[in-house]
Design an enzyme around this catalytic site. Structure first.
Site: not given
Ligand code: VG1
Ligand code: CO
Length: 582
Positions: A303-304, A399, A299, A123-124, A388, A301
């Site tokens: 999703d953010r 998300k 981010d 992720s991030h 987040s 991947d």
């Protein structure tokens, strides 16, 4: 030629426990012989061979370092375990939301549907030989495996003695689309490499009014900037924002996916998305040119999301509340109404106020997207979010960073639809201020203490739990620190009973609830790869219009002081300041 299945003896590794969102460790841990293999085989064992034989699995991720090797290994273990098909996004790239969309929407050339996925991402967290890698399993509904499954995977990793692998299966070229077929002892095995964006773009077009958004994006009055931080969002940004919606190519920043994210933290917040923050006029060294009207980042991947207006930051907690408040009018997918809304516990109560006002079902779940999935599958929730920088809806079970950007563009397009030739556009800041004026404002901040000694972090949490048994003692400390802060009326550890399947999740964060509705929450991160991260969430609700619109650090200073005294933060961690403030 028929590929052979080898049984490789192995011994368990410590600590293969999936966290908030899968197993995340340093690359140097993942590349140890058998490490990834053990985890993949343990997942198959936990799922049981009944579910694995004949399965169609999606295997891809954010393209970080080690992904390409990992994909080949997972293909070989899948073949050996009787999986029928592996679907791979071109170059191994699929954003986390795109994986969820592919599981739910994609139909293979032979009519097949995916049954699950391995998502390769941390992720991030940064990528590269000395940084992080991660793997997570998603289910047939497109969502992360629930705790019952991840617990079973972890148990299996502790006792594993062998894994199956088709060693002599050749590596598959994942840079070109097309299907490669192989023969195994039990029949055919296919690897299908497909375009990473087609299914996702199609889904987005079925949710939003692309025509309306493109009118906004092509208006000379509206300026736009999207920063993928060299994550996988870059594989979608050009297709959606430039090709479909007509944004200028120059509005895309860092949109070439890189194995090491260009050396940065692919984390869309005010600290790490430096270039975007400067462009939007929010940084220390801002450019001289007039900032764009709208900016967003993703981010690793994708999703953010972080949403920014000109010189203006939208908190993620406000973002989900504002999307929920405007969804029915501005987004065709929701035109017949919202089924309900949900937020994670530490997320601010801005969404609660909207839910109450619109008379919507409302849920508060523990941190991590997996908890929203059950609600959505049961038709109880349409829009949800986390503080987040995670926002999404029931179009998938993850998300979705680009979805959130399209949701905001839809709201802006809707509010400006008769105004594109007018004097002044309705801005992001206008929308947020109007929202505060109608619903009140939730001042909100999060302090992260990253890479703290794990023992010290545990001690701090244990100390707080003990302190919770005496409200008197708590309030003595509170008043000693700040007499202008209201009393703590409730102190507990958040526990969640899933309203759909009745499962119970305990120890989901330590809460201090104040008489005036303010909250302090302490949690340990479940996504770090080393040491411990303490998260402190601070929130205060303000309805008085004369007190709205202040700087949030300033507004929250008294509560921050109380939180640090209450937790003896410096004493336990040795830190006088957090690593990141959002
Ligand atoms: C963090 C966030 C949480 C989010 C999770 C996965 O977890 O706080 O809200 O769901 O990351 O996001 P934790 O346990 O570190 O606080 V992602 O984009 O890293 O998959
Ligand atoms: Co992510």
């Amino acid at each position: 030629m028929v590929f052979k299945v080898s049984k490789v003896p192995t011994t368990p590794f410590d600590g293969q426990k999936p966290g908030t969102s899968g197993l995340r460790k340093k690359v140097k841990v993942f590349i140890q012989p058998h490490y990834l293999q053990n985890f993949v085989q343990s997942t198959f064992n936990a799922l049981t061979s009944e579910k694995v034989r004949g399965a169609t699995l999606v295997v891809s991720g954010d393209g970080r370092y080690y992904s390409k090797d990992a994909i080949q290994i997972i293909i070989k273990i899948s073949a050996a375990n009787g999986v029928r098909r592996v679907w791979v996004g071109q170059n191994g790239l699929l954003s986390t939301p795109a994986v969820s969309a592919v599981i739910r929407e994609r139909v293979g050339a032979d009519g097949s549907k995916a049954t699950g996925a391995f998502i390769l991402t941390a992720s991030h967290n940064p990528g590269g030989p000395n940084e992080d890698f991660g793997i997570k399993y998603n289910m047939e509904n497109g969502g992360p495996a629930p705790e019952a499954i991840t617990d079973k995977i972890f148990e299996t990793t502790k006792t594993i003695t062998e894994y199956l692998i088709a060693d002599d299966l050749p590596n598959v070229d994942i840079s070109a689309t097309g299907v490669s077929s192989f023969q195994g002892p039990e029949g055919q095995f296919d690897v299908d490499v497909f375009d990473s964006a087609i299914d996702y773009v199609k889904l987005m077009k079925s949710i939003f009014d692309f025509e309306l958004i493109s009118k906004l994006l092509s208006s000379p009055k509206f300026t736009f900037c999207y920063d993928a931080l060299h994550g996988v969002a870059g594989a979608y940004a050009n297709r959606i924002f430039v090709e479909e919606l007509g944004a200028q190519e120059s509005s895309l920043l860092n949109c070439v996916p890189k194995e090491d994210f260009g050396g940065g933290h692919p984390d869309p917040n005010l600290t790490y998305a430096k270039e975007l923050v400067a462009r939007m006029g929010l940084g220390k060294s801002n450019s001289e040119v007039e900032p764009p009207e709208f900016g967003a980042a993703a981010d690793g991947d994708a999703d953010r999301n972080m949403i920014l207006g000109k010189r203006f930051f939208v908190t993620p907690s406000d973002s989900v509340a504002i999307i929920a408040a405007n969804a029915v009018d501005a987004i065709p997918y929701f035109s017949s109404g919202l089924k309900g809304v949900a937020r994670s516990m530490p997320t601010s109560a801005a969404l609660d106020v909207v839910a109450k006002h619109l008379n919507l079902k409302f849920f508060e779940v523990p941190t991590g997207w997996k908890f929203f999935g059950n609600l959505m599958d049961a038709g109880l929730c349409s829009v949800c979010g986390e503080e987040s920088f995670g926002t999404g809806s029931d179009h998938i079970r993850e998300k979705d960073g680009i979805w959130a950007v399209l949701a905001w563009l839809s709201i802006l397009a809707y509010k400006n639809k008769d105004n594109l030739n007018g004097n002044k556009l309705v801005t992001v800041e206008d929308i947020v201020r109007q929202h505060w004026a109608s619903y009140g404002q939730h001042y909100y901040t999060r302090y992260d203490y990253e890479n703290v000694d794990a023992g010290a972090a545990k001690d701090l949490m244990a100390y707080l739990v003990k302190l919770q048994s005496s409200l008197d003692e708590i309030n003595t400390i509170v008043k000693g620190a700040r007499s202008d802060v209201s009393n703590v009326v409730n102190a507990d550890e958040f526990e969640y009973k899933d309203p759909v399947d009745g499962s119970i999740s305990k120890h989901q964060g330590i809460r201090f609830l104040f008489e005036d509705g303010s909250r302090l929450v302490f949690r340990l991160s479940g996504t770090g790869s080393e040491g411990a991260t303490i998260r402190l969430y601070i929130e205060q609700y303000e309805k008085d219009s004369s007190k709205i619109g202040r700087d949030s650090q300033e507004a929250l200073a008294p509560l921050v002081e109380v939180a640090l005294k209450l937790s003896k933060m410096q004493e336990f961690t040795g830190r006088s300041a957090p690593t990141v403030i959002t």
